[in-house]
Motif scaffolding. Structure first.
Motif, short mmCIF file in Angstrom:
data_model
loop_
_atom_site.label_atom_id
_atom_site.label_comp_id
_atom_site.label_asym_id
_atom_site.label_seq_id
_atom_site.Cartn_x
_atom_site.Cartn_y
_atom_site.Cartn_z
N GLU A 126 -20.05 20.37 12.27
CA GLU A 126 -19.65 19.03 11.86
C GLU A 126 -18.72 19.06 10.63
N SER A 127 -17.90 20.08 10.57
CA SER A 127 -16.89 20.16 9.52
C SER A 127 -15.54 19.65 10.03
N LYS A 128 -15.43 19.53 11.35
CA LYS A 128 -14.17 19.09 11.95
C LYS A 128 -14.43 18.02 13.00
N LEU A 129 -13.41 17.21 13.20
CA LEU A 129 -13.47 16.14 14.17
C LEU A 129 -12.36 16.36 15.19
N PHE A 130 -12.72 16.34 16.47
CA PHE A 130 -11.74 16.46 17.54
C PHE A 130 -11.55 15.09 18.18
N LEU A 139 -6.27 16.27 18.81
CA LEU A 139 -6.04 16.43 17.39
C LEU A 139 -7.34 16.88 16.73
N VAL A 140 -7.26 17.90 15.86
CA VAL A 140 -8.44 18.34 15.11
C VAL A 140 -8.20 18.00 13.65
N ILE A 141 -9.21 17.40 13.01
CA ILE A 141 -9.10 16.95 11.62
C ILE A 141 -10.22 17.57 10.80
N ASP A 142 -9.86 18.17 9.67
CA ASP A 142 -10.85 18.67 8.72
C ASP A 142 -11.45 17.47 7.99
N LEU A 143 -12.77 17.35 8.01
CA LEU A 143 -13.40 16.15 7.46
C LEU A 143 -13.29 16.05 5.95
#
Length: 418
Positions: free
Chosen positions: A284-288, A297-301
């Motif tokens: 749960e460190s990244k959001l796809f 798109l992958v986003i670093d939280l």
């Protein structure tokens, strides 16, 4: 031959429908006048406004060919075939410059191979409520309870192993899309949006959306989260720390429930088009986030910085709806391609690139716009059929054409080890 047809187009950014129509008509005139340099310029512009549009993208590959840009034409044509293997390009005279190229012959073979049927999932049972039009799906482990959302009937239903449906929560103003719970299964979070396919729709409701928080034990509404503007809240994800992130298909924005308020978390309107499924990685460190046109798109939280995943050469990035994380990979429900498929995309260690993929289900006759999926004990569950094509222009459902919703199960362990 240039594709000229009427089109319904979702527009983004600063371009209005009328502006795009002017550009489109100018491109047609340029083609007819054999002003191919201008035709290519306008085709590029149209494709940038709306990537992977059936007409715009086809005309772009045609324009490249007519200008002798063989490599560019073949590259775009490949993306078209990967997204839709029914496109009839073989006899098009616009491709005379590339017909003898090996790449063109390879695309003919690719088109044939794209018709292959792959079956990994199997039908479990059908639901009893024929006009339910399910979208979201969830299994509550602690309660041993299946839940499904309803686009048509604006509610959440529960059902058991024989598929008998019962109303579980009906205090919804709009179509219910996604349904998710927190890790303790205390609250049910659901996304609701007003669309013409729901019962009781009126033009005044268009664009209205809300997030509902429901106490699972009592089935009572705890809070409604609303925001002004034109929205379609299509999916959401709930973290172990109870953070809630929501994807907005209408405005390409990610929202978050923060301090009991619905707030804008990341604005993607300058780079995204139509946001769909949303999921965390294992830590749960990244959001796809899936985009229906561009891929994932992958986003670093922590930093909120994101990048678009690179796709392998023979994988289509178009048409991803449902998205589920599994063992450093993503399971994607691609219902915006022909044939419809379910694909596992394997990620590199840093989760910034797709390094391989495997098609798990492909060209199944029973698949008719499967949408969101849910993960339960190394298995993926989803509804194989949705009645979107049976609505008329006024949002009325042709119920005599319907089949009952079919719940499918896909064992990832079996599929991966085949």
């Amino acid at each position: 031959m240039l594709k000229i047809k009427l089109f319904v187009l979702l527009l983004f950014g600063t371009y209005s429908f009328s502006q795009t129509k002017v550009l489109y008509n100018q491109s047609i005139d340029a083609y007819k006048s054999k002003k191919y340099v201008l035709f290519l310029k306008l085709a590029k512009q149209l494709d940038s406004i709306r990537p992977m549009h059936p007409t715009f993208t086809y005309n772009l590959t045609s324009a490249y060919s007519l200008n002798g840009k063989k490599e560019e034409s073949l590259k775009v044509l490949k993306t078209i075939v990967l997204a839709n293997n029914t496109v009839d390009f073989e006899g098009d005279s616009d491709f005379e410059s590339i017909k003898n190229e090996k790449g063109f012959k390879d695309l003919l073979e690719l088109k044939i191979s794209q018709s292959k049927t792959i079956e990994s999932s199997k039908e479990k049972f059908s639901l009893s409520e024929k006009d339910l039009h399910p979208e979201g799906l969830l299994y509550l482990e602690k309660h041993k309870l299946w839940l499904s959302s309803s686009i048509r009937n604006k509610k959440v239903v529960s059902f058991e192993e024989k598929g008998n449906c019962s109303d579980w929560f009906t205090d919804c103003l709009y179509s219910v899309f996604a349904i998710k719970t927190d890790s303790k299964e205390k609250y049910l979070w659901i996304t609701c949006s007003a669309i013409p396919e729901m019962k009781g729709f009126s033009k005044e409701l268009e664009g209205k959306s809300e997030i509902l928080k429901i106490d699972i034990a009592t089935r009572k509404l705890t809070k409604r989260y609303t925001i002004e503007g034109n929205h379609v809240f299509g999916d959401l994800v709930v973290g172990k720390n109870n953070d809630v992130y929501i994807s907005d298909s209408a405005e390409a924005i990610i929202y978050k429930i923060e301090n009991e308020s619905l707030v804008l978390w990341k604005d993607l309107q300058k780079e995204a088009f139509n946001l769909q499924g949303i999921t965390f990685n294992a830590s749960e460190s990244k959001l796809f986030i899936a985009d229906y046109l561009k891929g994932v798109l992958v986003i670093d939280l922590k930093s909120k910085k994101g990048n678009w995943l690179e796709f392998p050469g023979y994988a289509s990035q178009k048409g991803i709806d449902g998205l589920v994380s599994y063992n450093n990979s993503l399971i994607a429900v691609q219902n915006g391609v022909v044939p419809i498929r379910i694909v596992r995309y394997m990620l590199n260690e840093s989760q910034t690139k797709i390094i391989d993929f495997r098609v798990l289900d492909h060209n199944r006759k029973v698949f008719d716009e499967p949408a969101l999926a849910t993960f339960v004990k190394n298995k993926i569950y989803f509804f194989a059929n949705s009645p979107w094509k049976f609505y008329d222009k006024n949002g009325q459902l042709g119920e005599t054409k319907l089949e009952n919703p079919k719940l499918f199960e896909l064992s990832l362990e079996k599929a991966v080890n085949k």
